[in-house]
Write a protein that holds these residues in place. Sequence first.
Motif, PDB file in Angstrom:
ATOM      1  N   ILE B 140      20.514  29.377 -27.371  1.00 45.96           N
ATOM      2  CA  ILE B 140      19.442  29.869 -28.215  1.00 45.96           C
ATOM      3  C   ILE B 140      18.320  30.653 -27.776  1.00 45.96           C
ATOM      4  N   ALA B 141      17.823  30.401 -26.740  1.00 45.51           N
ATOM      5  CA  ALA B 141      16.581  30.980 -26.215  1.00 45.51           C
ATOM      6  C   ALA B 141      16.874  32.514 -25.976  1.00 45.51           C
ATOM      7  N   ARG B 142      18.081  32.933 -25.444  1.00 47.98           N
ATOM      8  CA  ARG B 142      18.814  33.984 -25.359  1.00 47.98           C
ATOM      9  C   ARG B 142      18.861  34.700 -26.620  1.00 47.98           C
ATOM     10  N   ALA B 143      19.338  34.150 -27.661  1.00 49.22           N
ATOM     11  CA  ALA B 143      19.283  34.841 -28.900  1.00 49.22           C
ATOM     12  C   ALA B 143      18.155  35.078 -29.580  1.00 49.22           C
ATOM     13  N   LEU B 144      16.967  34.257 -29.380  1.00 50.49           N
ATOM     14  CA  LEU B 144      15.763  34.364 -29.743  1.00 50.49           C
ATOM     15  C   LEU B 144      14.782  35.613 -29.048  1.00 50.49           C
ATOM     16  N   ALA B 145      15.307  35.956 -27.631  1.00 55.09           N
ATOM     17  CA  ALA B 145      14.920  36.680 -26.917  1.00 55.09           C
ATOM     18  C   ALA B 145      14.987  38.077 -27.477  1.00 55.09           C
ATOM     19  N   VAL B 146      15.957  38.487 -28.237  1.00 54.04           N
ATOM     20  CA  VAL B 146      16.217  39.888 -28.908  1.00 54.04           C
ATOM     21  C   VAL B 146      15.618  39.606 -30.151  1.00 54.04           C
ATOM     22  N   ASN B 147      14.823  38.923 -30.700  1.00 56.92           N
ATOM     23  CA  ASN B 147      14.337  38.847 -31.863  1.00 56.92           C
ATOM     24  C   ASN B 147      15.337  39.282 -32.987  1.00 56.92           C
ATOM     25  N   PRO B 148      16.373  38.362 -33.483  1.00 51.99           N
ATOM     26  CA  PRO B 148      17.605  38.872 -34.142  1.00 51.99           C
ATOM     27  C   PRO B 148      17.025  38.843 -35.531  1.00 51.99           C
ATOM     28  N   ALA B 149      17.400  39.497 -36.663  1.00 50.23           N
ATOM     29  CA  ALA B 149      17.264  39.696 -37.892  1.00 50.23           C
ATOM     30  C   ALA B 149      18.083  38.482 -38.350  1.00 50.23           C
ATOM     31  N   VAL B 150      19.381  38.464 -38.110  1.00 46.73           N
ATOM     32  CA  VAL B 150      20.333  37.347 -38.432  1.00 46.73           C
ATOM     33  C   VAL B 150      20.956  36.675 -37.232  1.00 46.73           C
ATOM     34  N   MET B 151      20.958  35.080 -37.379  1.00 42.79           N
ATOM     35  CA  MET B 151      21.483  34.536 -36.077  1.00 42.79           C
ATOM     36  C   MET B 151      22.900  34.187 -36.831  1.00 42.79           C
ATOM     37  N   LEU B 152      23.975  34.303 -36.002  1.00 41.30           N
ATOM     38  CA  LEU B 152      25.391  33.894 -36.414  1.00 41.30           C
ATOM     39  C   LEU B 152      25.627  32.590 -35.520  1.00 41.30           C
ATOM     40  N   LEU B 153      25.853  31.678 -36.072  1.00 38.35           N
ATOM     41  CA  LEU B 153      26.144  30.217 -35.215  1.00 38.35           C
ATOM     42  C   LEU B 153      27.378  29.900 -35.400  1.00 38.35           C
ATOM     43  N   ASP B 154      28.177  29.792 -34.374  1.00 37.30           N
ATOM     44  CA  ASP B 154      29.524  29.349 -34.623  1.00 37.30           C
ATOM     45  C   ASP B 154      29.635  27.832 -33.913  1.00 37.30           C
ATOM     46  N   GLU B 155      29.497  26.798 -34.766  1.00 40.13           N
ATOM     47  CA  GLU B 155      29.667  25.283 -34.485  1.00 40.13           C
ATOM     48  C   GLU B 155      28.814  25.285 -33.395  1.00 40.13           C
ATOM     49  N   PRO B 156      27.528  25.698 -33.398  1.00 38.18           N
ATOM     50  CA  PRO B 156      26.661  25.551 -31.950  1.00 38.18           C
ATOM     51  C   PRO B 156      26.387  24.031 -31.441  1.00 38.18           C
ATOM     52  N   LEU B 157      26.757  23.055 -32.042  1.00 39.11           N
ATOM     53  CA  LEU B 157      26.219  21.775 -31.750  1.00 39.11           C
ATOM     54  C   LEU B 157      27.627  20.830 -31.608  1.00 39.11           C
TER      55      LEU B 157
END
Lengths: 264, 255
Positions: B140-157
């Motif tokens: 999740i930190a890695r995804a936040l690092a690129v400042n996404p406009a849209v986060m696509l989460l595939d069963e992350p938990l």
Amino acid sequence: MPERARPVPFRGGGFAPVAKRGTGIAVFALLLALIEWGTRAGWISNLTLPVPSDVAATLAGMARSGALWTHLAPSLVRLAVGSLIGVSAGIAVGVMIGLFSYVRAGLVPLVAAIFPIPKIALLPLFVIWFGIDEASKYALIALGTFTPTVVATYGAVDNVDRSLVRMGQSFGLKWSSIVRKIVLPGALPGILSGLRVSLAIGIILLVAAEMLGAEHGIGAYILQAGSLYDLERLFAGVVILSVLGVLTSWVIGRAERRLLRWRG
Amino acid sequence: MDLTLQRIGHRYGGMPVLQDISLRIPAGEILCVIGPSGCGKSTLLRLIGGLERPDEGEVLQLGDAPEGCLNPLTYVFQDFALLPWRTVEGNISLVLEDHGIRGKAARAVIADVLARTKLSDFRAALPRQLSGGMKQRVAIARALAVNPAVMLLDEPLSALDAQTRELLMEDLVALWERQRFTGVYVTHNLTEAVRLGHRIAVLSRRPGRLREVIAVNRPIADRRAGDSDLDALQARLWDLMKQEALAADQELLDA
Ligand SMILES: Nc1ncnc2c1ncn2[C@@H]1O[C@H](COP(=O)(O)OP(=O)(O)OP(=O)(O)O)[C@@H](O)[C@H]1O
Ligand SMILES: [Mg+2]
């Protein structure tokens, strides 16, 4: 009536080899002691095996007279140059096969065709192509280490976790970054274990090449001793080769431990 | 930046997996996608993020990604997809390097996202040293690092245990409160869907079609485990899913 209590039988364990320090050395020592005893006591005839301590004395003599170095140095150079060419070309071609469908379709059958050819049989041909000097020996060792390296490398590239590649693409990584930062490090374990096989084949071919037209070198030394049926010197040469094999395997082991520390 | 799906259809080797899916994903909203196993949820997410091309229809992006956004459509994968040979820090810098963010600038970004995911003490750890929950926080930190406009989460938990899942759900809510990202959140778990979704899209069994889109009106930050109206909604979702799931199970047996 109360049931009799007994411990559950243990059925786990095994299948997880761990390094047992000194076991290898102990096996060696035991074998040597047995042969020493046998040859001295006479139940091993001195036509079958030399006395190990005599072989050791021959080795010590070689080291003193400098003959050890005159034979070892050219061999080491041949092995280093030949396998460096073969292994680096092999890794390059293997990675290309792993990455590009056309290269794969074009080269995999070719590699499969070259792999089983006993390279020693090609030695006379190599002498005609590259001359009787060092070049033909380098070429032989290079070709011998090339094919196993190719096969190990493209297998390793095939085994890189595709979900990691997909991750790289999803973050917009450049193609070159994906290859450098995801595919190559992921393939490294497979490439290194392929290297063990390649270098062992390199040593075999080194001796073969030196048996044909070399003045100095471990192979030439063994051939000479063999034709005189000088068992002590023949075995001294064989011992040097074994040590060389153990050393390369140890070096690769060290490299694995350093480069693959992340595997834990 | 809004996303619009127009009559998306997709098939694998002749087998239709998705049919006629039209959806609008407005900026700043989390859309949860639920549906029985194998109905094409992961496929839909791959189509939305451009990892695969839909056979029919198209995914449209309305407007530009905001300034400073390095990778508009960013995934968080179920299996974390961390490089085992890179440290936590290295895994995050991986996605910055190609954008020319190195050295001091990279360290600043990394420190920021690690602080936001409560990982600051694990900067130098290797993935194998981390628990599953921490690995997913790194992702999740890695995804936040690129400042996404849209986060696509595939069963992350779903690879995590129930307690860790609860904690990470709270983390996700806090992250969303801080920076209202757009999210498409695929899950099997109805609790996650009612806690995190502004709207919940229910897919039918394969070939996946849109059965219903349900809006959840309560603000995300106010939702708690055990809220009665959320429980009622969850029961309703389960009703919708149940027949589909049963039928999907039957089809697998027949196949
Ligand atoms: N690359 C592929 N090639 C062929 N078939 C595929 C591929 N990916 C998925 N499928 C098939 O498409 C269908 C939908 O797969 P998908 O992974 O999208 O479902 P899902 O809803 O994410 O399932 P799950 O809930 O188990 O994650 C499945 O039947 C699957 O076998
Ligand atoms: Mg899935």
